[in-house]
Design an enzyme around this catalytic site. Structure first.
Site, PDB file in Angstrom:
ATOM      1  N   GLU A   1      48.006  83.487  58.063  1.00 19.57           N
ATOM      2  CA  GLU A   1      49.047  84.526  58.062  1.00 19.57           C
ATOM      3  C   GLU A   1      49.865  84.542  59.347  1.00 19.57           C
ATOM      4  O   GLU A   1      50.256  85.596  59.843  1.00 19.57           O
ATOM      5  CB  GLU A   1      48.453  85.905  57.766  1.00 19.57           C
ATOM      6  CG  GLU A   1      47.962  86.049  56.338  1.00 19.57           C
ATOM      7  CD  GLU A   1      47.960  87.485  55.830  1.00 19.57           C
ATOM      8  OE1 GLU A   1      48.733  88.308  56.336  1.00 19.57           O
ATOM      9  OE2 GLU A   1      47.168  87.775  54.925  1.00 19.57           O
TER      10      GLU A   1
ATOM     11  N   HIS B   1      41.634  91.745  59.819  1.00 13.04           N
ATOM     12  CA  HIS B   1      40.400  90.977  59.616  1.00 13.04           C
ATOM     13  C   HIS B   1      39.703  90.795  60.964  1.00 13.04           C
ATOM     14  O   HIS B   1      40.338  90.895  62.018  1.00 13.04           O
ATOM     15  CB  HIS B   1      40.692  89.591  59.026  1.00 13.04           C
ATOM     16  CG  HIS B   1      41.115  89.619  57.587  1.00 13.04           C
ATOM     17  ND1 HIS B   1      40.438  88.946  56.604  1.00 13.04           N
ATOM     18  CD2 HIS B   1      42.150  90.231  56.971  1.00 13.04           C
ATOM     19  CE1 HIS B   1      41.047  89.138  55.446  1.00 13.04           C
ATOM     20  NE2 HIS B   1      42.089  89.918  55.643  1.00 13.04           N
TER      21      HIS B   1
END
Length: 434
Positions: free
Chosen positions: A49, A272
């Protein structure tokens, strides 16, 4: 005993959640990530990402001293988001984009616009060739009614194929990324069983991090409670997997994850948790493969058991793909019916438009503005239905291709399984599986 040489490789993996103008505190978090990587000096850094080219170039500049070699994998409308930084020279790269990745009209999920893929970088670590893979699979938005499950299973299938077919000559294989799958999910079992990759968390001699190795925790301020589903504390969906070869053995001496908050900072690195694995690679002379007569009955039974388990896993995956096939067929049928209705309305309008021509002197029965608006609606319905028909046809072809591959794989595995002898009760003679 043969001489063994060993070397240590530290691997880092993180989903950076770097969606510009949408993700929170992107600039500050990238600065924190760069500071962490400069301080820790990992051998290999696998990031997901990293959607913006500017963010990648900024990281590349900040990490130039500790990680002079890097590559940003480009794919899809906004990119793959995959990047790798390394102390060791990158000699070759390759990108494979998954054939299925969600739906374009689900814009609020956004997976389709990011070209989800697996990137490969070939490194030279000492005298060894290391194939390093970084990937990001489709997200799971609702565990109870997961409409994307067939897509994610196909992605896992294509991922294991890509790893198997590109790593034959590698001494070391490392895969890291956000798989968006729990450890016991079908896709996870399919990937590890078929490739022989081992999970750092399960293999580590020592672990320091979140409970049960969780990488998406409920206490993270960047995620909503719904992201972890029924599991109140969190889930484990990010992994670092590894395996050796005929002349190398790999062990995970230590693994750690970040634990949410970062000291001296008001927010964590990402939504995360970051993973770090300390791998130890030992080289040795390749052992000669034993003949059938030399293999112990225990080894044969173990191999047969693993083969039978793999058959069951691939059969389960094939069943899930068939479910996706039926759903795609229904959606394409709905698009066909919608297009037919739009076409019927268009013909009706043409008939109405022909009235003044067929009946001389007759006036147009509908106001001109309403007539044009209805015509525009018909064309919009026809155009949308045509696009959806093409998209669903492509989805069907990809699902059918994966199902055909799985059918062939099951047949091949079953044929190999028949060659394994089956132990008879009481230690009697052994016969082959019929």
């Amino acid at each position: 005993m043969a001489n063994r040489d060993s070397l240590n490789v530290r691997v880092f993996s993180l989903n950076c959640w770097g969606i510009r103008y949408i993700s929170k505190h992107t600039h500050q978090r990238y600065a924190m990530i760069a500071e962490l990587l400069c301080k820790e000096e990992h051998d290999i850094v696998l990031l997901q990402e990293v959607w913006s080219e500017k963010d990648y170039l900024s990281l590349k500049k900040k990490l130039a001293y500790c990680h002079p070699h890097s590559h940003h994998f480009k794919s899809g409308v906004i990119g793959s988001g995959l990047a790798i930084f390394s102390k060791h020279r990158i000699h070759d790269t390759l990108l494979y984009r998954y054939s299925l990745n969600g739906y374009p009209y689900m814009a609020h999920h956004g997976d389709w616009f990011g070209g989800k893929a697996v990137g490969l970088a070939v490194l030279k670590v000492g005298s060894l060739t290391a194939n390093v893979y970084v990937t990001h699979l489709h997200a799971e938005y609702c565990r109870d009614q997961d409409s994307y499950l067939p897509h994610r299973v196909v992605q896992a299938w294509e991922l294991q194929q890509f790893v198997r077919h590109t790593s034959a000559r590698a001494d070391v294989v490392i895969l890291g990324g956000d798989l968006n799958m729990h450890p016991q999910d079908l896709g996870s079992r399919l990937l590890t069983s078929y490739t022989g990759l081992r999970d750092s968390y399960l293999e580590s001699a020592k672990f320091d991090g979140c409970e049960d190795g969780m990488t998406l925790i409920a206490d993270n301020p960047f995620i909503g409670k719904g992201c972890v589903g029924p599991l109140e504390k969190g889930i484990r969906i990010d992994y670092i997997l590894f395996k050796g070869s005929s002349n190398t053995d790999i062990y995970c001496d230590f693994m750690s994850t970040t634990k949410g908050s970062v000291p001296e900072h008001p927010f964590p690195y990402s939504d995360h948790e970051a993973l770090t694995s300390a791998l130890r690679v030992e080289t040795h002379a390749p052992a000669e493969a034993p003949s059938d007569g030399q293999r112990s009955s225990t080894n044969r039974d173990s191999a047969a058991g693993k083969m039978a388990e793999l058959v069951d896993i691939v059969t389960e995956a094939r069943t899930e793909v068939k479910v996706g096939l039926h759903c795609a067929e229904r959606r394409r049928y709905t698009a066909t019916r919608t297009g037919a209705m739009g076409l019927a309305l268009l013909f009706l309008e043409l008939a109405i438009a022909a009235v003044p021509w067929l009946a001389l002197g007759a006036e147009q029965p509908f106001p001109r503005t309403s007539f044009y608006l209805l015509a525009a609606l018909c064309f919009a319905v026809l155009f949308t239905a045509a696009l959806l028909y093409v998209f669903y046809s492509t989805e069907l072809k990809s699902l059918q291709g994966a199902e055909d591959q799985m059918r062939l794989a099951v047949g091949s595995l079953q044929e190999q399984l028949r060659g394994f002898p089956v132990a008879q009760p009481g230690g009697g003679a052994r016969s082959k599986i019929p």
